[in-house]
Design a protein around this motif. Structure first.
Motif, short mmCIF file in Angstrom:
data_model
loop_
_atom_site.label_atom_id
_atom_site.label_comp_id
_atom_site.label_asym_id
_atom_site.label_seq_id
_atom_site.Cartn_x
_atom_site.Cartn_y
_atom_site.Cartn_z
N LEU A 126 -44.33 32.42 48.02
CA LEU A 126 -42.91 32.10 48.19
C LEU A 126 -42.55 32.26 49.65
O LEU A 126 -42.92 33.25 50.30
CB LEU A 126 -42.03 33.04 47.34
CG LEU A 126 -42.20 32.97 45.83
CD1 LEU A 126 -41.26 33.96 45.15
CD2 LEU A 126 -41.94 31.57 45.31
N ASN A 127 -41.82 31.27 50.20
CA ASN A 127 -41.38 31.39 51.58
C ASN A 127 -40.08 32.19 51.65
O ASN A 127 -39.61 32.74 50.65
CB ASN A 127 -41.24 30.01 52.24
CG ASN A 127 -40.15 29.17 51.61
OD1 ASN A 127 -39.33 29.65 50.81
ND2 ASN A 127 -40.10 27.90 51.97
N GLU A 128 -39.49 32.28 52.82
CA GLU A 128 -38.28 33.09 53.01
C GLU A 128 -37.11 32.60 52.18
O GLU A 128 -36.18 33.36 51.88
CB GLU A 128 -37.90 33.10 54.49
CG GLU A 128 -38.94 33.77 55.39
CD GLU A 128 -38.56 33.71 56.84
OE1 GLU A 128 -37.56 33.04 57.17
OE2 GLU A 128 -39.26 34.33 57.67
N GLU A 129 -37.14 31.33 51.80
CA GLU A 129 -36.05 30.76 51.01
C GLU A 129 -36.28 30.91 49.50
O GLU A 129 -35.47 30.46 48.70
CB GLU A 129 -35.86 29.29 51.36
CG GLU A 129 -35.54 29.05 52.83
CD GLU A 129 -35.54 27.57 53.18
OE1 GLU A 129 -35.97 26.76 52.32
OE2 GLU A 129 -35.10 27.23 54.29
N TYR A 151 -37.32 20.66 44.67
CA TYR A 151 -38.35 21.67 44.91
C TYR A 151 -38.26 22.76 43.84
O TYR A 151 -37.37 22.74 42.99
CB TYR A 151 -38.19 22.25 46.31
CG TYR A 151 -38.25 21.20 47.40
CD1 TYR A 151 -39.46 20.65 47.80
CD2 TYR A 151 -37.08 20.74 48.01
CE1 TYR A 151 -39.52 19.67 48.78
CE2 TYR A 151 -37.13 19.77 49.00
CZ TYR A 151 -38.35 19.24 49.38
OH TYR A 151 -38.41 18.27 50.34
N ILE A 152 -39.17 23.70 43.92
CA ILE A 152 -39.18 24.82 42.98
C ILE A 152 -38.70 26.06 43.73
O ILE A 152 -39.45 26.70 44.47
CB ILE A 152 -40.60 25.04 42.41
CG1 ILE A 152 -41.11 23.74 41.76
CG2 ILE A 152 -40.60 26.18 41.40
CD1 ILE A 152 -42.56 23.80 41.31
N ASP A 153 -37.42 26.39 43.57
CA ASP A 153 -36.79 27.50 44.29
C ASP A 153 -36.43 28.62 43.31
O ASP A 153 -35.82 28.36 42.26
CB ASP A 153 -35.53 27.02 45.01
CG ASP A 153 -35.84 26.01 46.10
OD1 ASP A 153 -36.94 26.11 46.69
OD2 ASP A 153 -35.00 25.12 46.35
N PHE A 154 -36.78 29.84 43.67
CA PHE A 154 -36.48 31.00 42.83
C PHE A 154 -35.42 31.87 43.50
O PHE A 154 -35.23 31.84 44.71
CB PHE A 154 -37.75 31.83 42.60
CG PHE A 154 -38.80 31.11 41.81
CD1 PHE A 154 -38.80 31.15 40.43
CD2 PHE A 154 -39.79 30.37 42.46
CE1 PHE A 154 -39.78 30.48 39.69
CE2 PHE A 154 -40.77 29.70 41.74
CZ PHE A 154 -40.76 29.75 40.36
N ILE A 155 -34.75 32.68 42.67
CA ILE A 155 -33.80 33.67 43.19
C ILE A 155 -34.31 35.05 42.81
O ILE A 155 -35.10 35.21 41.88
CB ILE A 155 -32.38 33.44 42.64
CG1 ILE A 155 -32.37 33.53 41.11
CG2 ILE A 155 -31.84 32.11 43.11
CD1 ILE A 155 -30.99 33.42 40.51
#
Length: 277
Positions: A126-129, A151-155
């Motif tokens: 996972l990158n910084e975002e 994209y596939i973004d996680f929180i």
């Protein structure tokens, strides 16, 4: 014309090119998901048979062409280079961001500055975002990307779980619903009708011609995704070292033949011609 001279030079050049392929295989023995390359060695006769109907060419007669081809059609050369796509061994890492594919002709899809590329290397992060990316920072893509780029973004505060079909589920870690999972996204697992068109482009990536994307299929029910595993390369180092030794010996043998032609046969011919003159 000395046919053996041309055969020796062609043989040396062919084995040196083969040596490059073997050396690259050995160098990538520990590269995740790497597939070994190999070559098929043939001779000029194959090319001649394919193009002989087009003779004579400009400033060349059929008789002259036959003369040259009798001398050159047995010169060794690489007639085909191919990739062995057999599965490598599976290595358990227990890292939730590591993924392996348990079937051939299946690839993760990623976005690079040069366009869409494909890979067997599932060591993601996972990158910084909070975006799922490769080790090089290229975003890992879902199946919907082709029709609607996303994209596939996680929180924070969620645990990721991926089933064998590449479906991504999230589980909340911050409330009483910790045992409930929600379908969040998916990993695009692509398969190709003609995998021979996949071209290695570096960084353990493959390129497939855009004009052939209609031959690409997303495997929604592949059963191939293994979370917490990585696929090893399919390189057999002992086999590659055997090929390395064989190639070195062939280069040495061709060099001796070449030296014989240059130092002995040419000298003998010059001496005899001078004597007769």
């Amino acid at each position: 014309m000395q046919g053996g001279y041309y055969s020796s030079v062609g043989g040396i050049a062919t084995q040196i090119n083969r040596l490059d392929v073997i050396a690259n295989n050995i160098a990538n023995a520990n590269t995740t998901g790497f597939k070994r390359d190999d070559v098929v060695i043939g001779d000029f006769l194959r090319l001649y048979e394919q193009h002989k109907d087009f003779l004579p060419i400009k400033e060349q007669t059929k008789d002259a062409a036959k003369f040259y081809n009798r001398s050159l059609n047995r010169v060794p050369q690489i007639v085909e280079e191919f990739t062995d796509r057999a599965l490598g061994g599976m290595m358990m890492t227990e890292n939730t961001l590591d993924f392996a594919l348990g079937r051939e002709n299946a690839y993760f899809m990623v976005e690079t500055p040069s366009g869409i590329r494909f890979t067997r290397d599932g060591s993601f992060t996972l990158n910084e975002e909070g975006r799922l990316v490769t080790k090089e920072g290229f975003p890992v893509l879902p199946r919907e990307y082709i029709d609607a780029p996303q994209y596939i973004d996680f929180i924070n505060g969620f645990q990721m779980e991926v089933d064998t079909n590449g479906n991504i589920f999230t589980r909340s870690l911050n409330n009483e619903e910790i045992n409930e999972t929600l379908l969040f996204s998916n990993l695009a697992v692509a398969s190709f009708e003609n995998p021979k068109y996949l071209k290695k482009v570096g960084d353990n990536l493959y390129q497939y011609p855009e004009e052939r994307y209609n031959e690409m299929e997303f495997l929604g029910q592949s059963g191939a995704v293994r979370q917490g595993f990585l696929e090893k390369s399919n390189i057999n180092v002992i086999y590659e070292m055997t090929g390395l030794i064989e190639t070195n010996r062939l280069v040495e043998a061709y060099s001796k033949v070449l030296k014989t032609h240059m130092d002995e046969l040419n000298t003998e011919a010059i001496t005899k011609l001078a004597t007769k003159a």
